[in-house]
Design a protein around this motif. Sequence first.
Motif, PDB file in Angstrom:
ATOM      1  N   VAL A   1      43.525  68.633  55.756  1.00 28.96           N
ATOM      2  CA  VAL A   1      43.537  70.086  55.630  1.00 28.96           C
ATOM      3  C   VAL A   1      43.424  70.516  54.182  1.00 28.96           C
ATOM      4  O   VAL A   1      44.024  69.907  53.286  1.00 28.96           O
ATOM      5  N   THR A   2      42.635  71.550  53.958  1.00 28.39           N
ATOM      6  CA  THR A   2      42.586  72.250  52.679  1.00 28.39           C
ATOM      7  C   THR A   2      43.460  73.492  52.811  1.00 28.39           C
ATOM      8  O   THR A   2      43.342  74.236  53.788  1.00 28.39           O
ATOM      9  N   ILE A   3      44.333  73.735  51.834  1.00 30.83           N
ATOM     10  CA  ILE A   3      45.262  74.862  51.895  1.00 30.83           C
ATOM     11  C   ILE A   3      45.054  75.738  50.672  1.00 30.83           C
ATOM     12  O   ILE A   3      45.132  75.256  49.536  1.00 30.83           O
ATOM     13  N   VAL A   4      44.782  77.011  50.901  1.00 29.19           N
ATOM     14  CA  VAL A   4      44.610  77.984  49.822  1.00 29.19           C
ATOM     15  C   VAL A   4      45.428  79.220  50.179  1.00 29.19           C
ATOM     16  O   VAL A   4      45.296  79.763  51.274  1.00 29.19           O
ATOM     17  N   PHE A   5      46.277  79.676  49.250  1.00 31.08           N
ATOM     18  CA  PHE A   5      47.149  80.815  49.521  1.00 31.08           C
ATOM     19  C   PHE A   5      47.151  81.750  48.323  1.00 31.08           C
ATOM     20  O   PHE A   5      47.216  81.308  47.174  1.00 31.08           O
TER      21      PHE A   5
ATOM     22  N   ASN B   1      35.649  69.495  52.169  1.00 30.97           N
ATOM     23  CA  ASN B   1      35.073  69.008  53.424  1.00 30.97           C
ATOM     24  C   ASN B   1      36.122  68.404  54.357  1.00 30.97           C
ATOM     25  O   ASN B   1      35.907  67.362  54.968  1.00 30.97           O
ATOM     26  N   LYS B   2      37.270  69.087  54.465  1.00 31.25           N
ATOM     27  CA  LYS B   2      38.325  68.624  55.364  1.00 31.25           C
ATOM     28  C   LYS B   2      38.106  69.225  56.751  1.00 31.25           C
ATOM     29  O   LYS B   2      37.470  70.273  56.897  1.00 31.25           O
ATOM     30  N   PRO B   3      38.666  68.618  57.775  1.00 26.04           N
ATOM     31  CA  PRO B   3      38.501  69.161  59.131  1.00 26.04           C
ATOM     32  C   PRO B   3      39.146  70.534  59.335  1.00 26.04           C
ATOM     33  O   PRO B   3      38.718  71.295  60.203  1.00 26.04           O
TER      34      PRO B   3
ATOM     35  N   GLU C   1      32.282  80.869  57.945  1.00 30.08           N
ATOM     36  CA  GLU C   1      30.979  80.197  57.981  1.00 30.08           C
ATOM     37  C   GLU C   1      31.150  78.679  57.999  1.00 30.08           C
ATOM     38  O   GLU C   1      30.399  77.964  58.667  1.00 30.08           O
ATOM     39  N   GLN C   2      32.134  78.188  57.252  1.00 37.22           N
ATOM     40  CA  GLN C   2      32.364  76.745  57.166  1.00 37.22           C
ATOM     41  C   GLN C   2      33.292  76.244  58.271  1.00 37.22           C
ATOM     42  O   GLN C   2      33.196  75.082  58.691  1.00 37.22           O
ATOM     43  N   TYR C   3      34.199  77.124  58.732  1.00 32.36           N
ATOM     44  CA  TYR C   3      35.201  76.747  59.725  1.00 32.36           C
ATOM     45  C   TYR C   3      35.165  77.767  60.864  1.00 32.36           C
ATOM     46  O   TYR C   3      35.948  78.718  60.889  1.00 32.36           O
ATOM     47  N   PRO C   4      34.284  77.582  61.836  1.00 31.06           N
ATOM     48  CA  PRO C   4      34.058  78.633  62.848  1.00 31.06           C
ATOM     49  C   PRO C   4      35.036  78.629  64.022  1.00 31.06           C
ATOM     50  O   PRO C   4      34.874  79.427  64.943  1.00 31.06           O
TER      51      PRO C   4
ATOM     52  N   ALA D   1      39.314  75.490  61.986  1.00 31.54           N
ATOM     53  CA  ALA D   1      38.838  74.121  62.196  1.00 31.54           C
ATOM     54  C   ALA D   1      37.317  74.077  62.105  1.00 31.54           C
ATOM     55  O   ALA D   1      36.634  75.039  62.477  1.00 31.54           O
ATOM     56  N   LYS D   2      36.792  72.946  61.623  1.00 35.04           N
ATOM     57  CA  LYS D   2      35.339  72.766  61.552  1.00 35.04           C
ATOM     58  C   LYS D   2      34.729  72.485  62.921  1.00 35.04           C
ATOM     59  O   LYS D   2      33.649  72.973  63.253  1.00 35.04           O
TER      60      LYS D   2
END
Length: 659
Positions: free
Chosen positions: A390-394, A435-437, A454-457, A474-475
């Motif tokens: 997982v990529t986490i951005v807050f 490019n994480k799931p 767009e990347q995680y629909p 999720a991808k």
Amino acid sequence: MKDLSKHMDSIDKILLGLCLAVGVILRCYNPYGIPFINDELSALNRIDVGSFSELINNAVWNDTHPAFTHVLMYLWTGIFGTSELAVKLPFMLMGIASIYLVFKITQEWFSTNAGLYATALYSTLQFGVMYVPIARPYSSGLFLLLWMVWAWTALLFSEKESTRKYWISFVLAGALCLYNHYFTAISAVLVGLSGFMFVSKQQLKSYLLAGLAIGILFIPHLRITYHHIFEVGGVAWYGKPTWQFPEEHFLWIFHNSRVVILAISLAIIAAGSHSMEMFVKRRNKLRLAAFGWFVIPLVFGVWYSIEKSPILRTSHLVFSYPFMLMFFGSFVADKWNKWWKSLVISTLLVIITWSLIYERWHFKTVYNYAYKEFVTTCQDFLSSHERDEVTIVFGETPAFTQRYMDLLEADFEYWKFGEQHLSPQAFKEYIKAENKPYLIFGAMPEVYQPIAIEQYPYIHKLHYGINYELLVLAKEEEATPKPFDFEVNAKTTVDFWRNDTTHLAIFPWRYHEYWIKHDSLNPNNPYYEMPVGEEWGPTLEQDASEWIRGVNRIIDIAIDIKGEYPSGKLVFVISKDEKDLFWQAAEVSSFEPKANEWTRVYYSIRIAHVIRELEELEGAKIKTFFWNEQKNTIRLDNFVMQSRPGNPILYGDLRKINP
């Protein structure tokens, strides 16, 4: 009115107990689950100092509030710690005490029936409920002001010989009002000045000395107050209100609900009386005092914020709010059939509580703030997934987030957007490179959402709360996640393929067909080429009603651009009667385009940032277009505009809920 201790029938005691019970439940429901808001976390950071002098010289000096709440929290947390309940408890207790003081003051001024009516409203209306569990100057200031008014009432209207405790209470509470908040100070001054309408000649000297004593007790704070008022001035991020604020504020107090306003009005009619005893001189003076104590801070705050410097927030008016309820209560009859009274008071409690929970979504707002939700969501997700999945951005303040990570013993890493800002293009490149799931992100500007989607629909989880949105995406499709559903009520794309435009008949685009070109290397993908000197690109203009079905909706616009010198603006406009109500644009340069490479440019706007009520857009049009400001040769493709639902409770604490 000879004594503060009024005779009360058993039915009155039952009704008062019912009002108190409902008020306590609404203010203290699930006390362990009420999260900190931004202001509380900011205050906790400010009081995290090594000494009392550092608290005053840094925390209080650099804030725009007087010292009382800082000192109270500093001393209290030093003993009881910084858990949510520990920090909030004294403010909750003061909030509960305020319910009883509202009753006692109104009872003494007018009657027991008036007190029950005002208390039923104060127990249940959101303005009296929502600020109680917040560890800021609101609940404390209201309690201190009501304590001062209670002592003021006893001094001026009681015939008891022993008044020392009332004089001490009046002076101490009055001084603490000055130390609590500058709007509490305004109300305290109004109370003091109003006393000259009632004070007897025998009491005048004592009353003046009491006022002098209050002023003397505030002398240690004068230097700080001078700094706050004359050197700091207002608080720019508050924003200026409009002269419509009083009307909006009045409606908000009553939940913007016709049902609540009708119930309160009918209750007064049902309890009304034509007896002239209700309009005796002293009662009329007290009515005038109550009305003035509510109206004057409101009008002054709006005027000063517009004409001088912003100082007003809705929360600053919580101190004067109960006096409006007392004013309404003054028109309730002294004599009232006990069964009819029981029915009316009980009905008020039921209707307003229903409105608070189901119209105002109270427990979905008060118990739903970004920091705790973010930390618990990440913890829950990581309990069943690997960290490298997982990529986490807050986007919220990292120091405040860290406090919850410490409280909840969380140790995951995340991109601190609030500290290390990413441009939309950098964010896009970052999540592509990761490019994480899965992606967890939230509390970020609207334009980042369509980039992420767009990347995680696929949705894994979606959280809506006050002032934030938190998404777990999720991808790939799984058993639980589903494709991201924008619930788009309006969408149109022009990709210039054989002049084919999605919904062209419904949403007509304007552009020059002879500028549609075909790339020799990719003849099956035509594009739109603006030649040198051409300024205005493809344009879509439509009635706003076709796109905007609610103030919480979000408009997303995107376009692909390519050129040797890529530049320009992606523009969005709302206009009415040939005048622009709103004009904003996304700069191509902010997406870091490279020469002769396709770059996607995004623009998003939340309609709630533009208007408060949908009626404001009646007859309006919206328009989007590409502005080739430098008149360079520019290639365009995949021009998209769509409307999607947003967070219905984003500003639900202070605005009308629009699901």
